[in-house]
Design a protein around this motif. Structure first.
Motif, short mmCIF file in Angstrom:
data_model
loop_
_atom_site.label_atom_id
_atom_site.label_comp_id
_atom_site.label_asym_id
_atom_site.label_seq_id
_atom_site.Cartn_x
_atom_site.Cartn_y
_atom_site.Cartn_z
N LEU A 11 -67.07 -46.77 -5.11
CA LEU A 11 -66.53 -47.81 -5.25
C LEU A 11 -65.31 -48.20 -6.35
CD1 LEU A 11 -69.26 -49.89 -3.48
CD2 LEU A 11 -67.21 -48.77 -2.36
N VAL B 199 -56.61 -47.81 -2.00
CA VAL B 199 -55.96 -48.08 -1.02
C VAL B 199 -54.56 -48.91 -1.57
CG1 VAL B 199 -55.68 -50.03 -0.47
CG2 VAL B 199 -57.93 -49.37 -0.38
N THR C 101 -61.99 -47.51 -4.78
CA THR C 101 -61.31 -48.14 -4.03
C THR C 101 -59.94 -48.16 -3.93
OG1 THR C 101 -63.66 -47.56 -2.93
CG2 THR C 101 -61.99 -49.55 -1.94
#
Length: 106
Positions: free
Chosen positions: A38, A45, A41
Motif C-alpha cells: 500500500l 497512481v 500505491t
C-alpha cells in the motif's frame, strides 16, 4: 427526478468504494506485506496519470524530443524533486520550466 437519481447514484458509486474498505478494515491489523504494498500505491497512481500526458501530449505516439515542453517540464520537476525534496518547490520550478520551454519553442 431522473437527474436527481443519477446524482445520488453517482455519489454512491464514488463514496462506497472508498468507505467500505475503511469500515470493514477499521480496527484490524493488516499483514506487513499488505502495508508495504500500500505504500507504493500513491506513487504508482501518480506515475500512471503523469507519464502518458508527458510522453504523448498530442496522443499520436511517444514524443521524446526537446520540442516537447511537457517532457522538459516533467524532467525539470523530477530533478528539482530529487534535489529539493519539496513538493511545492519542485512543482513550481517544473511549471516555470514548462512555460519557458513552451515560449521558447513557440
Amino acid at each position: 427526478m431522473s437527474m436527481l437519481l443519477l446524482i445520488i447514484g453517482m455519489g454512491l458509486c464514488s463514496f462506497l468504494p472508498r468507505y467500505l474498505p475503511l469500515a470493514v478494515l477499521a480496527g484490524r491489523e493488516m499483514p506487513a506485506v499488505v502495508e508495504t504494498l500500500l505504500k507504493y500505491t500513491p506513487p504508482a497512481v501518480l506515475a500512471a496519470l503523469v507519464f502518458p500526458a508527458v510522453l504523448t501530449p498530442s496522443g499520436k505516439g511517444i514524443e521524446l524530443t526537446l520540442a516537447n515542453p511537457y517532457l522538459i517540464g516533467g524532467a525539470v520537476t523530477f530533478v528539482a524533486g530529487l534535489v529539493s525534496k519539496r513538493f511545492l518547490l519542485s512543482t513550481s520550478v517544473g511549471i516555470a520550466a514548462f512555460y519557458v520551454s513552451r515560449w521558447l519553442i513557440g
